[in-house]
Design an enzyme around this catalytic site. Structure first.
Site, PDB file in Angstrom:
ATOM      1  N   LYS A 116       0.814  -1.222   0.000  1.00  4.05           N
ATOM      2  CA  LYS A 116       0.000   0.000   0.000  1.00  4.05           C
ATOM      3  C   LYS A 116       0.849   1.275   0.000  1.00  4.05           C
ATOM      4  O   LYS A 116       0.497   2.260  -0.639  1.00  4.05           O
ATOM      5  CB  LYS A 116      -0.941   0.000   1.198  1.00  4.05           C
ATOM      6  CG  LYS A 116      -1.855  -1.224   1.302  1.00  4.05           C
ATOM      7  CD  LYS A 116      -2.934  -1.238   0.250  1.00  4.05           C
ATOM      8  CE  LYS A 116      -3.769  -2.503   0.323  1.00  4.05           C
ATOM      9  NZ  LYS A 116      -4.532  -2.667   1.543  1.00  4.05           N
ATOM     10  N   GLU A 288      -6.499   1.881  -3.344  1.00  3.73           N
ATOM     11  CA  GLU A 288      -5.637   0.759  -3.693  1.00  3.73           C
ATOM     12  C   GLU A 288      -5.976   0.296  -5.098  1.00  3.73           C
ATOM     13  O   GLU A 288      -6.982   0.694  -5.677  1.00  3.73           O
ATOM     14  CB  GLU A 288      -5.808  -0.397  -2.699  1.00  3.73           C
ATOM     15  CG  GLU A 288      -7.186  -1.018  -2.704  1.00  3.73           C
ATOM     16  CD  GLU A 288      -7.312  -2.165  -1.710  1.00  3.73           C
ATOM     17  OE1 GLU A 288      -6.286  -2.738  -1.339  1.00  3.73           O
ATOM     18  OE2 GLU A 288      -8.442  -2.483  -1.323  1.00  3.73           O
ATOM     19  N   ASN A 290      -6.482  -3.327  -7.234  1.00  8.75           N
ATOM     20  CA  ASN A 290      -6.597  -4.780  -7.231  1.00  8.75           C
ATOM     21  C   ASN A 290      -6.136  -5.295  -8.582  1.00  8.75           C
ATOM     22  O   ASN A 290      -6.785  -5.034  -9.605  1.00  8.75           O
ATOM     23  CB  ASN A 290      -8.031  -5.216  -6.942  1.00  8.75           C
ATOM     24  CG  ASN A 290      -8.417  -4.944  -5.503  1.00  8.75           C
ATOM     25  OD1 ASN A 290      -7.752  -5.400  -4.582  1.00  8.75           O
ATOM     26  ND2 ASN A 290      -9.469  -4.184  -5.300  1.00  8.75           N
ATOM     27  N   ARG A 292      -6.245  -7.954 -10.313  1.00 12.96           N
ATOM     28  CA  ARG A 292      -6.894  -9.246 -10.587  1.00 12.96           C
ATOM     29  C   ARG A 292      -8.327  -8.970 -11.022  1.00 12.96           C
ATOM     30  O   ARG A 292      -8.792  -7.833 -10.995  1.00 12.96           O
ATOM     31  CB  ARG A 292      -6.913 -10.102  -9.319  1.00 12.96           C
ATOM     32  CG  ARG A 292      -7.535  -9.358  -8.134  1.00 12.96           C
ATOM     33  CD  ARG A 292      -7.747 -10.232  -6.928  1.00 12.96           C
ATOM     34  NE  ARG A 292      -8.037  -9.472  -5.724  1.00 12.96           N
ATOM     35  CZ  ARG A 292      -9.189  -8.929  -5.407  1.00 12.96           C
ATOM     36  NH1 ARG A 292     -10.210  -9.032  -6.239  1.00 12.96           N
ATOM     37  NH2 ARG A 292      -9.358  -8.264  -4.285  1.00 12.96           N
TER      38      ARG A 292
END
Length: 445
Positions: A116, A288, A290, A292
């Site tokens: 992060k 953030e 992701n 995926r």
């Protein structure tokens, strides 16, 4: 194009990937733990390999067993789904080292966004708005107190390797810092084997809005508009929708541009999601990325008629993305059907499904791997289905969702269906008047 893809996952996402592969003429390999031997993804794949005992560490997180399954079945690619090894850069590298394509971004991209603190620094350099905070990790409680005074209360402590609300604490004043810092650090170490903690300003009355992106190996990136994921319980999403009822055309353009900047900053390849917090004044901040496919990808698929799994596979095979951005043409809502008891603090309810009737009709989609007689194992995430409805307007999508939920019959275990039925009739939800704190005051009747 790939000839055979091994799906390193379980349940509904494994079945979802198998379906798209079959449409594309690609053979599939399912892997499964002994607890999942009767799951539908095992039955529908072209081949299936048992990779271990029920515990995730012995099966779905066991890289050696998964790679052995890929080798013996001659799979030329691995799709990681979401969760488990989907954002594990070491696994992605091992796949590449063995000449097997990891269907996702490169290990370097995963590392850049997986931590992060590093991700936030990367976004600042790219000119993407971030939540105010202090640089780097907190050394100790004294450092945390100093940082909080610099930022101004309330603040939020977050695990640098975190997710799912683990290692996360909101602190309202100095007297709460030391205890919360210690608790966050302990929880982060237990959950991620990494006790690094950082601090940000706590955004009050926030919306959780994410932008779906797709980037190819040639530097092209497009966005596929937003999903509103603000209905959460303990930082776990329960309902997602697109478009967001809070969104304006101007905000959508600004957030879409920021998401593309974020993806281009790391030369992102594959489908992915840039998650933002949006305050009541419609200021947005990077939270953030992701790297995926998301659980809630189906919502985007329904509003723009776009198969994201197919796009992910095509990108991995070296094809280009279209280069144009996509905008919602319909309204879609997804309810996560979990084997949990909403009348008992959402306690998990594993066990045997004795009766199952899934809803259907116009505008209804069910993604699930369960059936009557299926035994829900206690070892994994409690989600057993995703119910998605799509219509011309949000009001119609809510009406269709209520109707579909009313038809959904699951007996033998407790589920979140009663919760969703009550939510669909809640005036604040129906009017789009909610934030991530909505469920804190929601009471089951």
């Amino acid at each position: 194009m790939f000839k055979k893809i091994l799906i390193a996952n379980r349940g509904e996402i494994a079945l979802r990937v198998i379906r798209t592969c079959r449409e594309m003429g690609i053979k599939t390999v399912a892997v499964y733990s002994t607890a999942d031997k009767d799951s539908l993804h095992v039955k529908f794949a072209d081949e299936a390999v048992c990779i271990g005992k029920p515990a995730s560490a012995d099966s779905y997180l066991n890289v050696a067993h998964i790679m052995a399954a890929a080798e013996i079945t001659n799979a030329d690619a691995i799709h990681p789904g979401y969760g488990f090894l989907a954002e594990n850069s070491k696994f992605a590298k091992i796949c590449g080292d063995h000449g097997i394509k990891f269907i996702g971004p490169t290990p370097e991209m995963i590392n850049l966004m997986g931590d992060k603190v590093t991700a936030k620094e990367t976004m600042i350099k790219a000119g993407v708005p971030v939540v105010p905070g202090v640089e780097g990790l907190l050394k100790d409680a004294a450092h945390a107190k100093w940082a909080a005074n610099e930022i101004g209360y309330p603040v939020i402590l977050k695990a640098t390797a975190g997710g799912g609300g683990k290692g996360m604490r909101v602190v309202w004043n100095e007297s709460e810092i030391e205890k919360n810092f210690d608790n966050a650090k302990t929880e982060a170490a237990a959950s991620f084997k990494n006790d690094g903690i950082y601090m940000e300003k706590f955004v009050e009355e926030p919306r959780h809005i994410e932008i779906q992106v797709a980037g190819d190996q040639y530097g092209n990136v497009c966005h596929l508009s937003e999903r509103d994921c603000s209905i959460q319980r303990r930082h776990q999403k329960l309902v997602e929708e697109s478009p967001s009822p809070f969104m304006t055309d101007e905000l959508r353009e600004r957030m879409g541009d920021a998401a593309i900047k974020a993806a281009k900053a790391i030369n992102y390849e594959s489908v992915g999601t840039i998650e933002f917090l949006v305050d009541k004044h419609r200021n947005f901040y990077f939270m953030e990325m992701n790297t995926r496919i998301q659980v809630e990808h189906c919502v985007t698929e329904e509003v723009i008629n776009y198969d994201l799994i197919k796009e992910q596979i095509k990108i991995a095979a070296g094809e280009k993305v279209s280069g144009k951005n996509y905008y919602p043409q319909m309204h879609a809502i997804e309810c996560r059907i979990n084997a949990e008891d909403p009348y008992n603090d959402f306690r998990p309810s594993p066990g045997k499904i004795t009766v199952l009737h899934q809803p259907g009709g116009h505008g209804v989609r069910v993604d699930s791997h369960v059936y009557a007689g299926y035994v829900i194992p206690p070892y994994y995430d409690s989600m057993i289905a995703k119910l998605i409805t799509v219509a011309q307007t949000r009001e119609e999508a809510c009406d269709t969702m209520y109707r579909a939920l009313s038809e959904y019959v699951i007996e033998g275990v407790k589920t979140t269906i009663p919760f969703h039925l009550q939510l669909m009739q809640n005036e604040d939800f129906r009017s789009g008047n909610f934030t991530t704190k909505f469920l804190e005051s929601f009471k089951m009747k």
